[in-house]
Design a protein around this motif. Structure first.
Motif, PDB file in Angstrom:
ATOM      1  N   GLU A  32       0.642  -1.035  -0.031  1.00  0.00           N
ATOM      2  CA  GLU A  32       0.273  -0.138   0.402  1.00  0.00           C
ATOM      3  C   GLU A  32       0.928   0.937   0.436  1.00  0.00           C
ATOM      4  O   GLU A  32       0.325   2.146  -0.196  1.00  0.00           O
ATOM      5  CB  GLU A  32      -0.915  -0.193   1.254  1.00  0.00           C
ATOM      6  N   PHE A  33       2.535   1.307   0.268  1.00  0.00           N
ATOM      7  CA  PHE A  33       3.231   2.800  -0.081  1.00  0.00           C
ATOM      8  C   PHE A  33       3.694   2.310  -0.904  1.00  0.00           C
ATOM      9  O   PHE A  33       3.867   1.345  -1.034  1.00  0.00           O
ATOM     10  CB  PHE A  33       4.112   2.282   1.764  1.00  0.00           C
ATOM     11  N   ASP A  34       4.398   4.173  -1.888  1.00  0.00           N
ATOM     12  CA  ASP A  34       5.146   3.878  -2.470  1.00  0.00           C
ATOM     13  C   ASP A  34       5.790   5.018  -2.324  1.00  0.00           C
ATOM     14  O   ASP A  34       5.309   6.303  -1.496  1.00  0.00           O
ATOM     15  CB  ASP A  34       4.060   3.921  -3.919  1.00  0.00           C
ATOM     16  N   LEU A  35       6.549   5.791  -3.690  1.00  0.00           N
ATOM     17  CA  LEU A  35       7.189   7.182  -3.221  1.00  0.00           C
ATOM     18  C   LEU A  35       7.009   7.419  -4.764  1.00  0.00           C
ATOM     19  O   LEU A  35       7.291   7.079  -5.632  1.00  0.00           O
ATOM     20  CB  LEU A  35       8.647   6.945  -2.914  1.00  0.00           C
ATOM     21  N   PRO A  36       7.508   8.945  -4.795  1.00  0.00           N
ATOM     22  CA  PRO A  36       6.842   9.284  -6.252  1.00  0.00           C
ATOM     23  C   PRO A  36       8.473   9.479  -6.912  1.00  0.00           C
ATOM     24  O   PRO A  36       8.001   9.301  -7.946  1.00  0.00           O
ATOM     25  CB  PRO A  36       7.010  10.818  -5.406  1.00  0.00           C
ATOM     26  N   ASP A  37       8.849   8.915  -6.487  1.00  0.00           N
ATOM     27  CA  ASP A  37      10.701   9.130  -7.130  1.00  0.00           C
ATOM     28  C   ASP A  37      11.045   7.355  -6.804  1.00  0.00           C
ATOM     29  O   ASP A  37      12.277   7.722  -7.367  1.00  0.00           O
ATOM     30  CB  ASP A  37      12.269   9.747  -6.397  1.00  0.00           C
ATOM     31  N   VAL A  38      10.161   6.955  -6.993  1.00  0.00           N
ATOM     32  CA  VAL A  38      11.157   5.885  -6.953  1.00  0.00           C
ATOM     33  C   VAL A  38       9.862   4.257  -7.594  1.00  0.00           C
ATOM     34  O   VAL A  38       8.820   4.513  -7.559  1.00  0.00           O
ATOM     35  CB  VAL A  38      11.298   5.079  -5.853  1.00  0.00           C
ATOM     36  N   ALA A  39       9.952   3.830  -8.803  1.00  0.00           N
ATOM     37  CA  ALA A  39       9.232   3.200 -10.058  1.00  0.00           C
ATOM     38  C   ALA A  39       8.830   1.783  -9.349  1.00  0.00           C
ATOM     39  O   ALA A  39       8.782   0.463 -10.556  1.00  0.00           O
ATOM     40  CB  ALA A  39       9.427   3.880 -11.412  1.00  0.00           C
ATOM     41  N   VAL A  40       9.002   1.202  -8.344  1.00  0.00           N
ATOM     42  CA  VAL A  40       9.604  -0.023  -8.209  1.00  0.00           C
ATOM     43  C   VAL A  40       8.789  -0.372  -6.884  1.00  0.00           C
ATOM     44  O   VAL A  40       8.962   0.056  -6.112  1.00  0.00           O
ATOM     45  CB  VAL A  40      11.037  -0.994  -8.172  1.00  0.00           C
ATOM     46  N   PRO A  41       8.454  -2.027  -6.788  1.00  0.00           N
ATOM     47  CA  PRO A  41       8.303  -2.139  -5.420  1.00  0.00           C
ATOM     48  C   PRO A  41       8.621  -1.756  -4.110  1.00  0.00           C
ATOM     49  O   PRO A  41      10.156  -2.075  -4.705  1.00  0.00           O
ATOM     50  CB  PRO A  41       7.429  -4.215  -5.850  1.00  0.00           C
ATOM     51  N   LEU A  42       8.333  -1.754  -3.383  1.00  0.00           N
ATOM     52  CA  LEU A  42       9.311  -1.503  -1.695  1.00  0.00           C
ATOM     53  C   LEU A  42       9.519  -2.404  -0.847  1.00  0.00           C
ATOM     54  O   LEU A  42       7.862  -3.083  -0.788  1.00  0.00           O
ATOM     55  CB  LEU A  42       8.929  -0.168  -1.333  1.00  0.00           C
ATOM     56  N   VAL A  43      10.043  -2.764  -0.084  1.00  0.00           N
ATOM     57  CA  VAL A  43       9.708  -3.354   1.489  1.00  0.00           C
ATOM     58  C   VAL A  43      10.078  -2.313   2.419  1.00  0.00           C
ATOM     59  O   VAL A  43      10.882  -1.132   1.897  1.00  0.00           O
ATOM     60  CB  VAL A  43      10.618  -4.464   1.142  1.00  0.00           C
ATOM     61  N   TYR A  44       9.515  -2.968   3.771  1.00  0.00           N
ATOM     62  CA  TYR A  44      10.235  -1.966   4.915  1.00  0.00           C
ATOM     63  C   TYR A  44      11.324  -3.208   5.597  1.00  0.00           C
ATOM     64  O   TYR A  44      11.512  -4.568   5.727  1.00  0.00           O
ATOM     65  CB  TYR A  44       8.655  -1.847   5.465  1.00  0.00           C
ATOM     66  N   LYS A  45      12.768  -2.671   5.657  1.00  0.00           N
ATOM     67  CA  LYS A  45      13.137  -3.204   6.704  1.00  0.00           C
ATOM     68  C   LYS A  45      13.504  -3.067   8.083  1.00  0.00           C
ATOM     69  O   LYS A  45      13.767  -1.872   8.845  1.00  0.00           O
ATOM     70  CB  LYS A  45      14.629  -3.317   6.167  1.00  0.00           C
ATOM     71  N   GLU A  46      12.830  -3.668   8.792  1.00  0.00           N
ATOM     72  CA  GLU A  46      13.284  -3.659  10.161  1.00  0.00           C
ATOM     73  C   GLU A  46      14.150  -3.966  10.446  1.00  0.00           C
ATOM     74  O   GLU A  46      13.790  -5.309  11.350  1.00  0.00           O
ATOM     75  CB  GLU A  46      11.909  -3.666  10.953  1.00  0.00           C
ATOM     76  N   TYR A  47      14.829  -3.325  11.537  1.00  0.00           N
ATOM     77  CA  TYR A  47      15.744  -3.794  12.499  1.00  0.00           C
ATOM     78  C   TYR A  47      15.194  -4.272  13.016  1.00  0.00           C
ATOM     79  O   TYR A  47      14.298  -3.697  14.442  1.00  0.00           O
ATOM     80  CB  TYR A  47      16.734  -2.415  12.933  1.00  0.00           C
ATOM     81  N   ARG A  48      16.350  -5.271  14.547  1.00  0.00           N
ATOM     82  CA  ARG A  48      15.660  -6.085  15.361  1.00  0.00           C
ATOM     83  C   ARG A  48      16.462  -5.364  16.830  1.00  0.00           C
ATOM     84  O   ARG A  48      16.466  -5.019  17.270  1.00  0.00           O
ATOM     85  CB  ARG A  48      15.681  -7.040  15.019  1.00  0.00           C
ATOM     86  N   SER A  49      18.059  -5.992  16.978  1.00  0.00           N
ATOM     87  CA  SER A  49      18.719  -5.729  17.404  1.00  0.00           C
ATOM     88  C   SER A  49      19.008  -4.477  17.493  1.00  0.00           C
ATOM     89  O   SER A  49      20.131  -3.908  18.742  1.00  0.00           O
ATOM     90  CB  SER A  49      20.371  -7.049  17.303  1.00  0.00           C
ATOM     91  N   VAL A  50      19.162  -4.078  16.419  1.00  0.00           N
ATOM     92  CA  VAL A  50      19.538  -2.409  16.941  1.00  0.00           C
ATOM     93  C   VAL A  50      18.732  -0.950  16.931  1.00  0.00           C
ATOM     94  O   VAL A  50      19.005   0.313  16.457  1.00  0.00           O
ATOM     95  CB  VAL A  50      20.988  -1.726  15.703  1.00  0.00           C
ATOM     96  N   VAL A  51      17.248  -1.671  16.561  1.00  0.00           N
ATOM     97  CA  VAL A  51      16.189  -0.261  16.935  1.00  0.00           C
ATOM     98  C   VAL A  51      16.387   0.438  18.182  1.00  0.00           C
ATOM     99  O   VAL A  51      16.319  -0.047  19.085  1.00  0.00           O
ATOM    100  CB  VAL A  51      14.573  -0.954  17.145  1.00  0.00           C
ATOM    101  N   GLY A  52      16.196   1.823  17.768  1.00  0.00           N
ATOM    102  CA  GLY A  52      16.731   2.802  18.546  1.00  0.00           C
ATOM    103  C   GLY A  52      18.382   3.413  18.734  1.00  0.00           C
ATOM    104  O   GLY A  52      18.710   4.110  19.230  1.00  0.00           O
ATOM    105  N   ARG A  53      19.201   2.331  18.141  1.00  0.00           N
ATOM    106  CA  ARG A  53      20.171   2.955  18.234  1.00  0.00           C
ATOM    107  C   ARG A  53      21.030   3.389  17.031  1.00  0.00           C
ATOM    108  O   ARG A  53      23.004   3.239  16.789  1.00  0.00           O
ATOM    109  CB  ARG A  53      20.809   1.294  18.568  1.00  0.00           C
ATOM    110  N   VAL A  54      20.048   3.152  15.647  1.00  0.00           N
ATOM    111  CA  VAL A  54      20.570   3.640  14.237  1.00  0.00           C
ATOM    112  C   VAL A  54      20.774   5.245  14.395  1.00  0.00           C
ATOM    113  O   VAL A  54      20.190   5.904  14.217  1.00  0.00           O
ATOM    114  CB  VAL A  54      20.161   3.046  12.940  1.00  0.00           C
ATOM    115  N   PRO A  55      21.495   5.391  14.330  1.00  0.00           N
ATOM    116  CA  PRO A  55      22.038   7.096  13.957  1.00  0.00           C
ATOM    117  C   PRO A  55      20.859   7.845  12.954  1.00  0.00           C
ATOM    118  O   PRO A  55      21.383   7.150  11.500  1.00  0.00           O
ATOM    119  CB  PRO A  55      23.572   7.195  13.665  1.00  0.00           C
ATOM    120  N   ALA A  56      20.461   7.762  12.873  1.00  0.00           N
ATOM    121  CA  ALA A  56      19.743   8.881  12.189  1.00  0.00           C
ATOM    122  C   ALA A  56      20.141  10.073  11.137  1.00  0.00           C
ATOM    123  O   ALA A  56      20.650   9.799   9.965  1.00  0.00           O
ATOM    124  CB  ALA A  56      18.578  10.224  12.534  1.00  0.00           C
TER     125      ALA A  56
END
Length: 306
Positions: A32-56
């Motif tokens: 259900e999600f797309d991006l205006p600058d991307v013309a291919v199907p997308l995935v969400y990679k959800e971090y497990r052990s590093v959630v909240g510790r990845v430098p934005a």
């Protein structure tokens, strides 16, 4: 670049469909999600052990690099790299308060998958990891995989060298160039796809996600940091293993096993790539130019366009 251009709140992704689970992340398809600058199907990679510790900020810099490219280069970029496209955060609020949950990336195309035999006669669809290319013909055929010919292998090496050269020209260290992070296809034309690109870093910056060297791709100094030079060591070893399949190609014997594959220039490139002196390793562009010339291979069916 504005925070709103590179980040998206988790609730905006809509429905997510589980694709796979790994030690560090879970991958979900985004129907259900797309991006205006991307013309291919997308995935969400959800971090497990590093959630909240990845430098934005580190992720933001990597995403901004792609967004700054001209449209034609960005299309090429999206075709050959599973690059982080947006940061996924726990809310759409201010940058300082956002917790990084993962990233949005492109879905790996079907052409980079193979069907492998599994237990009890079942078949499993898995990514076409380059480690298959290191095996001999009997081993590959036992897995039901076509054994690429010399011209196809040469072309795969050419594409990989070009990708690494492109990243280095942008000041990007890929880091974990390994048999699992390079996918390949043979049709319609031989090509490669780099995955796990959210672990790359700009030269001079710390890696976004902690990343060690993959066993069997350790540089001569085990504690050598991920760098342009370590990328070049792994590239040379990778090329030797693809073009001398079915042999246990280690840095110690690489120049011997490629002696009948390359001419003297190519053998010297392998030798220099695997040098204990990081400064002596040839640039990826040198590999690309050598492979582009077809020197030492005489392939009759090798396509030479970009």
């Amino acid at each position: 670049m504005r925070w709103q251009d590179i980040a998206v709140g988790r609730q905006r992704l809509g429905q997510v469909d589980l694709l796979s689970r790994g030690g560090q992340a879970v991958i979900y398809r985004l129907p259900e999600f797309d991006l205006p600058d991307v013309a291919v199907p997308l995935v969400y990679k959800e971090y497990r052990s590093v959630v909240g510790r990845v430098p934005a900020q580190g992720l933001a810099n990597i995403i901004a690099l792609r967004l700054a490219l001209p449209a034609d280069q960005r299309l090429w970029f999206d075709t050959h790299l599973t690059w982080p496209l947006r940061i996924v955060v726990d809310n759409d609020g201010a940058f300082a308060r956002a917790k990084v949950l993962g990233v949005v990336m492109r879905l790996i195309p079907d052409a980079f998958f193979q069907v492998f035999p599994a237990a009890a006669g079942r078949l499993e669809r898995q990514p076409s990891e380059a480690r298959s290319l290191f095996a001999g013909p009997d081993e590959m055929r036992a897995l039901g995989l076509p054994f690429p010919n010399r011209a196809q292998r040469w072309w795969l090496c050419l594409r990989l060298a070009y990708l690494v050269a492109f990243l280095h020209n942008q000041g990007i260290v890929f880091g974990d160039i390994s048999a699992r992070n390079v996918l390949y296809r043979l049709r319609p034309t031989p090509d490669v796809l780099l995955v796990d690109c959210d672990a790359v870093r700009k030269v001079g910056n710390a890696a976004v996600v902690d990343q060690g060297h993959t066993p069997d791709f350790f540089p001569p100094a085990v504690h050598e940091p991920q760098s342009i030079s370590s990328d070049l060591f792994k590239l040379g070893l990778f090329i030797a293993r693809i073009l001398a399949p079915g042999r246990a190609v280690t840095p110690d014997i690489a120049t011997q096993v490629v002696d009948g594959v390359f001419d003297r220039t190519g053998v010297n490139l392998v030798r220099a790539s695997l040098s204990t002196d990081p400064q002596a390793r040839p640039a990826a562009l040198a590999w690309y130019r050598y492979l582009r010339s077809g020197a030492g291979s005489h392939p009759t069916t090798l396509p030479l366009g970009r």
